[in-house]
Design a protein around this motif. Structure first.
Motif, PDB file in Angstrom:
ATOM      1  N   GLU A 174       0.846  -1.190   0.000  1.00 55.37           N
ATOM      2  CA  GLU A 174       0.000   0.000   0.000  1.00 55.37           C
ATOM      3  C   GLU A 174       0.885   1.245   0.000  1.00 55.37           C
ATOM      4  N   PRO A 175       0.644   2.184  -0.908  1.00 52.27           N
ATOM      5  CA  PRO A 175       1.474   3.397  -0.913  1.00 52.27           C
ATOM      6  C   PRO A 175       1.410   4.127   0.425  1.00 52.27           C
ATOM      7  N   LEU A 176       2.544   4.657   0.855  1.00 49.31           N
ATOM      8  CA  LEU A 176       2.576   5.443   2.071  1.00 49.31           C
ATOM      9  C   LEU A 176       2.106   6.861   1.771  1.00 49.31           C
ATOM     10  N   PRO A 177       1.377   7.481   2.700  1.00 52.03           N
ATOM     11  CA  PRO A 177       1.009   8.884   2.495  1.00 52.03           C
ATOM     12  C   PRO A 177       2.272   9.739   2.393  1.00 52.03           C
ATOM     13  N   LEU A 178       2.314  10.617   1.414  1.00 55.37           N
ATOM     14  CA  LEU A 178       3.473  11.480   1.226  1.00 55.37           C
ATOM     15  C   LEU A 178       3.171  12.884   1.703  1.00 55.37           C
ATOM     16  N   ASP A 179       4.166  13.506   2.298  1.00 54.79           N
ATOM     17  CA  ASP A 179       4.080  14.932   2.557  1.00 54.79           C
ATOM     18  C   ASP A 179       3.790  15.646   1.233  1.00 54.79           C
ATOM     19  N   PRO A 180       2.842  16.576   1.205  1.00 51.95           N
ATOM     20  CA  PRO A 180       2.502  17.230  -0.070  1.00 51.95           C
ATOM     21  C   PRO A 180       3.702  17.851  -0.775  1.00 51.95           C
ATOM     22  N   ALA A 181       4.629  18.408  -0.011  1.00 51.46           N
ATOM     23  CA  ALA A 181       5.807  19.017  -0.639  1.00 51.46           C
ATOM     24  C   ALA A 181       6.678  17.953  -1.293  1.00 51.46           C
ATOM     25  N   LEU A 182       6.821  16.792  -0.654  1.00 50.64           N
ATOM     26  CA  LEU A 182       7.596  15.707  -1.254  1.00 50.64           C
ATOM     27  C   LEU A 182       6.882  15.169  -2.486  1.00 50.64           C
ATOM     28  N   GLY A 183       5.568  14.998  -2.398  1.00 55.54           N
ATOM     29  CA  GLY A 183       4.824  14.523  -3.557  1.00 55.54           C
ATOM     30  C   GLY A 183       4.976  15.451  -4.750  1.00 55.54           C
ATOM     31  N   GLU A 184       4.931  16.754  -4.508  1.00 56.52           N
ATOM     32  CA  GLU A 184       5.091  17.712  -5.602  1.00 56.52           C
ATOM     33  C   GLU A 184       6.502  17.656  -6.167  1.00 56.52           C
ATOM     34  N   LEU A 185       7.499  17.490  -5.300  1.00 63.92           N
ATOM     35  CA  LEU A 185       8.875  17.381  -5.773  1.00 63.92           C
ATOM     36  C   LEU A 185       9.052  16.127  -6.635  1.00 63.92           C
ATOM     37  N   LEU A 186       8.486  15.014  -6.198  1.00 60.07           N
ATOM     38  CA  LEU A 186       8.593  13.792  -6.991  1.00 60.07           C
ATOM     39  C   LEU A 186       7.924  13.960  -8.354  1.00 60.07           C
ATOM     40  N   TRP A 187       6.798  14.649  -8.396  1.00 59.13           N
ATOM     41  CA  TRP A 187       6.127  14.890  -9.672  1.00 59.13           C
ATOM     42  C   TRP A 187       6.998  15.745 -10.594  1.00 59.13           C
ATOM     43  N   GLN A 188       7.605  16.786 -10.041  1.00 64.22           N
ATOM     44  CA  GLN A 188       8.461  17.646 -10.864  1.00 64.22           C
ATOM     45  C   GLN A 188       9.675  16.874 -11.373  1.00 64.22           C
ATOM     46  N   ARG A 189      10.256  16.022 -10.542  1.00 64.81           N
ATOM     47  CA  ARG A 189      11.393  15.213 -10.994  1.00 64.81           C
ATOM     48  C   ARG A 189      10.946  14.202 -12.043  1.00 64.81           C
ATOM     49  N   LEU A 190       9.745  13.659 -11.879  1.00 59.31           N
ATOM     50  CA  LEU A 190       9.227  12.728 -12.882  1.00 59.31           C
ATOM     51  C   LEU A 190       9.093  13.415 -14.230  1.00 59.31           C
ATOM     52  N   ARG A 191       8.576  14.614 -14.230  1.00 60.54           N
ATOM     53  CA  ARG A 191       8.400  15.351 -15.484  1.00 60.54           C
ATOM     54  C   ARG A 191       9.735  15.599 -16.178  1.00 60.54           C
TER      55      ARG A 191
END
Length: 217
Positions: free
Chosen positions: A120-137
């Motif tokens: 099950e995915p762990l809840p991410l801090d919103p700032a970390l989630g946004e950083l991961l999205w930007q790195r993915l892009r």
């Protein structure tokens, strides 16, 4: 300013400690000892780490990593927790955050999801989630364009998209949270919580090349 790399380093070290030296990972045949050796070598031996991306140096990389893997597991984890040596490029200001957030996040999930059904995915801090999205892009085209046989649209639940793949037809959409899409992009799609939709032939082709969950949630 948050240092997400330090947080992910600590999380990965805890998972490696709990797993012990001989547990499986999602890294192509590596045990946890091998993954720990890779992490330490990557920061301490740039001459050997180059073989991670340069096939001509892969033999040297394997030999050096094997020597690190022969160290006591506790010593490897101590070195990893302490971070890069002062002379390492990874010790330069900002380098840890720039180069290691995605590396450590993915490898932490390599340990956490190495057996059984997708964790099950762990809840991410919103700032970390946004950083991961930007790195993915920034990295998705480099990671997926050379591997995907179809046109891909990677989507967040809020509707934001990034497109990968060169084909103009046969689009497959993969929807998930930022961390799950990163795992998919880095070849861990079979253990990621993503929803997949598209033409059946293209989905089957994608499943056979980059991996997809057996059943999409």
């Amino acid at each position: 300013m948050s240092n997400h790399a330090q947080g992910q380093r600590a999380r990965l070290a805890e998972l490696l400690t709990a797993a012990g030296p001989d547990s499986p990972t999602l890294c192509g045949g590596w045990l946890t000892r091998d993954l720990a050796a890779h992490l330490v070598m990557r920061e301490a031996r740039p001459d050997a780490a180059a073989g991670i991306v340069l096939p001509a140096l892969a033999g040297h990389t394997e030999r050096v990593q094997a020597r690190y893997a022969a160290l006591p597991y506790e010593e490897l984890l101590r070195r990893f927790r302490e971070g890069p040596p002062r002379w390492s490029a990874f010790a330069l200001p900002g380098a840890d955050e720039a180069a290691n957030v995605v590396e450590y996040f993915v490898h932490a999930e390599d340990v956490r999801r190495a057996s059984g059904a997708p964790a099950e995915p762990l809840p991410l801090d919103p700032a970390l989630g946004e950083l991961l999205w930007q790195r993915l892009r920034l990295t998705v085209r480099m990671e997926l364009n050379r591997r995907t046989p179809v046109r891909l649209v990677l989507s967040l639940p809020d509707g934001r998209n990034v497109v990968a793949g060169q084909k103009l037809v046969g689009t497959v959409r993969v929807v998930g949270e930022p961390g799950e899409l990163l795992l998919f992009a880095f070849g861990r799609g079979a253990r990621a919580r993503v929803a997949v939709s598209g033409p059946q032939d293209e989905v089957a082709l994608l499943r056979g090349t980059v991996g997809l969950p057996a059943v999409s949630p």
